[in-house]
Write a protein that holds these residues in place. Structure first.
Motif, mmCIF file in Angstrom:
data_model
loop_
_atom_site.group_PDB
_atom_site.id
_atom_site.type_symbol
_atom_site.label_atom_id
_atom_site.label_comp_id
_atom_site.label_asym_id
_atom_site.label_seq_id
_atom_site.Cartn_x
_atom_site.Cartn_y
_atom_site.Cartn_z
ATOM 1 N N GLY A 185 8.876 -8.013 3.465
ATOM 2 C CA GLY A 185 8.236 -9.220 2.305
ATOM 3 C C GLY A 185 7.546 -8.143 1.247
ATOM 4 N N ASP A 186 6.978 -6.929 1.450
ATOM 5 C CA ASP A 186 6.708 -6.141 0.392
ATOM 6 C C ASP A 186 7.564 -5.596 -0.367
ATOM 7 O OD1 ASP A 186 3.951 -6.349 0.947
ATOM 8 O OD2 ASP A 186 3.743 -4.645 1.816
ATOM 9 N N MET A 187 9.031 -5.361 0.390
ATOM 10 C CA MET A 187 10.063 -4.825 -0.583
ATOM 11 C C MET A 187 10.773 -5.678 -1.537
ATOM 12 S SD MET A 187 12.173 -2.800 2.489
ATOM 13 C CE MET A 187 13.453 -1.904 1.471
ATOM 14 N N THR B 222 1.187 2.990 7.319
ATOM 15 C CA THR B 222 1.567 1.622 7.953
ATOM 16 C C THR B 222 2.751 0.790 7.341
ATOM 17 O OG1 THR B 222 -0.201 0.605 6.333
ATOM 18 C CG2 THR B 222 -1.046 1.447 8.473
ATOM 19 N N HIS B 223 3.075 1.349 6.479
ATOM 20 C CA HIS B 223 4.410 0.473 5.807
ATOM 21 C C HIS B 223 5.582 1.291 5.881
ATOM 22 C CE1 HIS B 223 0.831 -1.902 3.884
ATOM 23 N NE2 HIS B 223 1.872 -2.596 3.364
ATOM 24 N N THR B 224 5.736 1.770 7.105
ATOM 25 C CA THR B 224 6.940 2.646 7.499
ATOM 26 C C THR B 224 7.400 2.187 8.797
ATOM 27 O OG1 THR B 224 5.706 4.208 8.613
ATOM 28 C CG2 THR B 224 6.066 4.777 6.458
ATOM 29 N N VAL C 127 8.884 -7.293 9.356
ATOM 30 C CA VAL C 127 8.916 -8.456 8.439
ATOM 31 C C VAL C 127 8.163 -8.261 7.444
ATOM 32 C CG1 VAL C 127 8.258 -11.175 8.239
ATOM 33 C CG2 VAL C 127 9.663 -10.202 10.285
ATOM 34 N N HIS C 128 6.889 -7.749 7.656
ATOM 35 C CA HIS C 128 5.750 -7.515 6.603
ATOM 36 C C HIS C 128 6.632 -6.568 5.545
ATOM 37 C CE1 HIS C 128 1.821 -6.903 4.724
ATOM 38 N NE2 HIS C 128 2.454 -5.624 4.367
ATOM 39 N N LEU C 129 7.353 -5.446 5.919
ATOM 40 C CA LEU C 129 7.723 -4.417 5.265
ATOM 41 C C LEU C 129 8.829 -4.931 4.238
ATOM 42 C CD1 LEU C 129 8.315 -1.353 7.356
ATOM 43 C CD2 LEU C 129 6.319 -2.045 6.212
ATOM 44 N N PRO D 104 0.316 -4.245 8.661
ATOM 45 C CA PRO D 104 0.433 -3.300 7.836
ATOM 46 C C PRO D 104 -0.738 -3.193 6.815
ATOM 47 C CG PRO D 104 2.573 -4.064 8.341
ATOM 48 C CD PRO D 104 1.418 -4.842 9.052
ATOM 49 N N ASP D 105 -1.248 -4.406 6.365
ATOM 50 C CA ASP D 105 -2.316 -4.324 5.308
ATOM 51 C C ASP D 105 -3.741 -3.950 5.586
ATOM 52 O OD1 ASP D 105 -0.528 -4.606 3.216
ATOM 53 O OD2 ASP D 105 -0.703 -6.847 2.940
ATOM 54 N N LEU D 106 -3.796 -3.713 7.089
ATOM 55 C CA LEU D 106 -5.106 -3.296 7.527
ATOM 56 C C LEU D 106 -5.389 -1.814 6.874
ATOM 57 C CD1 LEU D 106 -7.027 -4.676 9.308
ATOM 58 C CD2 LEU D 106 -6.198 -3.437 11.312
#
Ligand SMILES: [Zn+2]
Length: 274
Positions: free
Chosen positions: A198-200, A107-109, A194-196, A48-50
């Motif tokens: 982590g950002d949450m 990308t963060h959805t 898992v990325h989402l 997602p951080d791309l």
């Protein structure tokens, strides 16, 4: 969270999930299948951080993942960021603020996680082993860049690309060619989710509800309350979370491949306690 934490959390979740499948459902995977899944999930947890682009023409800036394959991935990040901004602008409602950068949007959805997961599975089902090797190459690059950010920064993108090439080559040489590998898309999708998460747990949050409109907003950033949010790069993240992810990963590997070691440990703890 920062790159190493994202990558570690992806690896830990895949290893723990593989252990649980093995332990509770009797679904055992080969060591190579677990290694491939873990690599892809760790890479997926950075995907997602791309959307954090830099300056392609000057080969500067961008998130660590955007610099994995040098100016090539920087260009991809530029495209991803602009497409994300396009999706944001096209679907924003009256209360959503105007934006001129697409970071932490499409990308963060969850639909994005499902889309890349489905896309990866479709690709691997259609093209088989060579698609798997290509996915492993790309994801191994992201995972290496994420996990060993300082080494990768010093070594440069060419070394990272070569190392991913070696991992992909090893996979190609050892992977049986007669399967569809639907698990691979699942690993990418799980990594994104898992990325989402982590950002949450950081202050900024992510638009996790998109595309469900709420109060004339489609892109509400949702995360834990500021009081308990993790500070990006702070001690809570670097010491507590990374140690926790590493422990989960190590215990899962032992649980799958050397359960007797854990049993011994368990017995000794009992003996000490009793
Ligand atoms: Zn992110």
């Amino acid at each position: 969270m920062m790159g190493p934490s994202h990558a570690l959390s992806g690896a830990a979740v895949w290893l723990a999930g593989s252990w649980a499948l093995d332990h509770f459902a009797g679904y055992a995977q080969s060591p190579l299948a677990i290694a491939v899944g873990t690599t892809v999930c760790a890479g997926g947890a950075l995907l997602p951080d791309l959307d954090l682009s830099g300056k392609v023409t000057r080969n500067q800036g961008g998130a660590t993942v955007a610099r994995t394959f040098g100016v090539f991935s920087l260009f991809v990040a530029e495209v991803v960021e602009k497409v994300s901004l396009g999706v944001y602008t096209a679907t924003k409602l009256s209360k959503d603020p105007r934006r001129n950068n697409g970071h932490r949007t499409f990308t963060h959805t969850l639909p994005f996680a499902a889309l890349v997961g489905w896309g990866t599975t479709a690709l691997c089902a259609g093209s088989g082993k060579w698609a798997v090797v290509a996915v492993v190459f790309f994801m191994a690059g992201l995972a290496l860049r994420g996990l060993f950010d300082e080494w990768a920064e010093r070594a440069g993108w060419l070394i990272v690309t070569l190392a991913s090439g070696v991992i992909a080559w090893f996979t190609a040489a050892n992977l049986p060619g007669d399967r569809g590998y639907p698990m691979l898309g699942f690993a990418v999708g799980v990594g994104c989710v898992v990325h989402l998460l982590g950002d949450m747990i950081t202050k900024n949050g992510v638009p996790i509800l998109w595309p469900i409109p709420m109060g004339r907003r489609m892109w509400r950033m949702i995360g834990v309350p500021n009081g308990i949010a993790i500070k990006v790069g702070g001690r809570g993240e670097v010491l507590v979370l990374r140690t926790l992810f590493t422990l989960i990963a190590i215990l899962s590997v032992f649980g799958m491949f050397a359960p007797h070691v854990l049993q011994r440990l368990d017995l000794e703890l009992w003996a000490d306690g009793g």
